[in-house]
Write a protein that holds these residues in place. Structure first.
Motif, PDB file in Angstrom:
ATOM      1  N   UNK A 100       0.822  -1.218   0.000  1.00 21.86           N
ATOM      2  CA  UNK A 100       0.000   0.000   0.000  1.00 21.86           C
ATOM      3  C   UNK A 100       0.858   1.271   0.000  1.00 21.86           C
ATOM      4  N   UNK A 101       0.471   2.237  -0.807  1.00 23.62           N
ATOM      5  CA  UNK A 101       1.203   3.504  -0.830  1.00 23.62           C
ATOM      6  C   UNK A 101       0.931   4.321   0.426  1.00 23.62           C
ATOM      7  N   UNK A 102      -0.237   4.113   1.024  1.00 22.21           N
ATOM      8  CA  UNK A 102      -0.552   4.761   2.294  1.00 22.21           C
ATOM      9  C   UNK A 102      -1.334   3.764   3.151  1.00 22.21           C
ATOM     10  N   UNK A 103      -0.777   3.455   4.307  1.00 21.09           N
ATOM     11  CA  UNK A 103      -1.382   2.478   5.189  1.00 21.09           C
ATOM     12  C   UNK A 103      -2.431   3.144   6.086  1.00 21.09           C
ATOM     13  N   UNK A 104      -3.483   2.413   6.458  1.00 17.14           N
ATOM     14  CA  UNK A 104      -4.474   2.987   7.380  1.00 17.14           C
ATOM     15  C   UNK A 104      -3.864   3.222   8.761  1.00 17.14           C
ATOM     16  N   UNK A 105      -4.135   4.363   9.318  1.00 19.68           N
ATOM     17  CA  UNK A 105      -3.633   4.651  10.662  1.00 19.68           C
ATOM     18  C   UNK A 105      -4.327   3.740  11.663  1.00 19.68           C
ATOM     19  N   UNK A 106      -3.562   3.292  12.657  1.00 19.04           N
ATOM     20  CA  UNK A 106      -4.023   2.414  13.737  1.00 19.04           C
ATOM     21  C   UNK A 106      -4.330   0.993  13.277  1.00 19.04           C
ATOM     22  N   UNK A 107      -3.965   0.663  12.045  1.00 23.02           N
ATOM     23  CA  UNK A 107      -4.135  -0.712  11.595  1.00 23.02           C
ATOM     24  C   UNK A 107      -3.238  -1.622  12.423  1.00 23.02           C
ATOM     25  N   UNK A 108      -3.815  -2.696  12.931  1.00 17.95           N
ATOM     26  CA  UNK A 108      -3.048  -3.658  13.734  1.00 17.95           C
ATOM     27  C   UNK A 108      -2.635  -4.833  12.858  1.00 17.95           C
TER      28      UNK A 108
ATOM     29  N   UNK B  88       1.722  -5.091  16.132  1.00 20.33           N
ATOM     30  CA  UNK B  88       2.045  -3.673  16.047  1.00 20.33           C
ATOM     31  C   UNK B  88       0.845  -2.904  15.521  1.00 20.33           C
ATOM     32  N   UNK B  89       0.756  -1.651  15.915  1.00 15.45           N
ATOM     33  CA  UNK B  89      -0.243  -0.715  15.398  1.00 15.45           C
ATOM     34  C   UNK B  89       0.483   0.366  14.605  1.00 15.45           C
ATOM     35  N   UNK B  90       0.007   0.658  13.404  1.00 18.31           N
ATOM     36  CA  UNK B  90       0.624   1.708  12.583  1.00 18.31           C
ATOM     37  C   UNK B  90       0.217   3.071  13.141  1.00 18.31           C
ATOM     38  N   UNK B  91       1.189   3.856  13.568  1.00 17.81           N
ATOM     39  CA  UNK B  91       0.916   5.178  14.142  1.00 17.81           C
ATOM     40  C   UNK B  91       1.231   6.311  13.179  1.00 17.81           C
ATOM     41  N   UNK B  92       2.101   6.051  12.200  1.00 19.68           N
ATOM     42  CA  UNK B  92       2.465   7.074  11.221  1.00 19.68           C
ATOM     43  C   UNK B  92       2.423   6.457   9.821  1.00 19.68           C
ATOM     44  N   UNK B  93       1.273   6.510   9.151  1.00 18.82           N
ATOM     45  CA  UNK B  93       1.171   5.925   7.808  1.00 18.82           C
ATOM     46  C   UNK B  93       2.194   6.491   6.835  1.00 18.82           C
ATOM     47  N   UNK B  94       2.596   7.751   7.023  1.00 18.64           N
ATOM     48  CA  UNK B  94       3.534   8.382   6.088  1.00 18.64           C
ATOM     49  C   UNK B  94       4.930   7.757   6.155  1.00 18.64           C
TER      50      UNK B  94
END
Length: 286
Positions: A125-133, A254-260
């Motif tokens: 993904x070029x941009x991941x969803x924030x808080x995705x576990x 893990x939880x994604x906190x910074x999609x950028x």
């Protein structure tokens, strides 16, 4: 910046081993009379093969996921390779079509190490969803570079050893040497977990990309390995160099906190020696 791709390269194990042995990339450490080429750590050989095939577009970090004997046999039967297959996964900015075009410039013997019919890639993904576990697997090399001389002893009966400033040491070895006098050694698993938490924490030059889910981290296995390197010397020759390093298998959530910056983390890898089989975050749905 180009999108990140996950690439799968099935290696013909017999051809790859023959190629690596011919160039002494699968040497066994000196002093081990029982060592056999198949027992050698493969990181340097895989690094050299990928560099020869793709140059600067080589997958990095990369990993060889653990597979059961049944899975290896099934993959070998499907490929028709009598020597078996070795699946390599890696992150690269180049799609598979680019890698296929680059390999035309590699030597013929090296090209045959890859089963190109089974090669696959997919864009991340070029941009991941924030808080995705996500669930992850990670093979890492938990080391620390000491900023001043450090004296340690591996066993109580052995003489202490003093390492000079700038040496790269096992994070557990450093923690054990720095503990208060007459105190119990730290728990190895906890030292490695703290090392991973530090590596994924916020840094001055970049924000924190992920948050580790509390109590989810596990050290599934660890061992000490002898890693082969062949750095170029002043005379241009590549003399063998052996490094003793920790090899640790982590799992967790893990939880994604910074999609950028999450894609940058995947492309960068975690810890040292990411070009030699360490540091790749393998992701699964939580």
């Amino acid at each position: 910046m180009a999108d990140l791709h996950l690439v799968r390269l099935p290696l013909n194990l017999r051809e790859f081993t023959a190629w690596a042995l011919g160039r002494r990339y699968l040497d066994t450490p000196p002093g081990d009379g029982r060592g056999r080429p198949r027992d050698a750590e493969m990181g340097y050989a895989l690094h050299a093969a990928l560099s020869g095939l793709f140059g600067v577009q080589s997958p990095r970090p990369f990993a060889i996921p653990l597979a059961s004997r049944h899975e290896r046999q099934r993959a070998a039967a499907a490929s028709g390779s009598p020597g078996g297959m070795l699946d390599l996964l890696g992150y690269t900015r180049a799609p598979l079509e680019t890698l296929r075009s680059l390999v035309q410039f590699a030597d013929d013997e090296l090209r045959t190490t890859v089963n190109w019919e089974g090669a696959r890639s997919k864009p991340m993904p070029s941009r991941w969803p924030k808080n995705l576990r996500l669930r992850f697997d990670l093979r890492a090399c938990p080391v620390r570079r000491i900023m001043k001389p450090l004296t340690t002893r591996e066993y109580l009966k052995l003489q202490p050893t003093t390492f000079c400033k700038g040496r790269e040491l096992d994070a557990f070895q450093v923690a054990a040497a720095r503990r208060p006098p007459r105190s119990e050694p730290p728990a190895r698993e906890q030292v490695y977990i703290e090392w991973l938490e530090e590596r994924l924490a916020s840094q001055p030059e970049r924000p924190q990309a992920v948050a580790l889910v509390p109590n989810s981290l596990r050290v599934e296995a660890y061992r000490s390995v002898r890693l082969l390197r062949r750095p170029r010397g002043e005379n241009g020759r590549r003399a063998p160099q052996w490094l003793t390093r920790p090899d640790v298998h982590f799992t967790g959530l893990l939880d994604i906190t910074s999609p950028d910056t999450f894609s940058d983390l995947l492309a960068r890898g975690v810890g040292r020696h990411c070009g030699f089989g360490f540091g790749m975050l393998l992701l699964k749905p939580a």
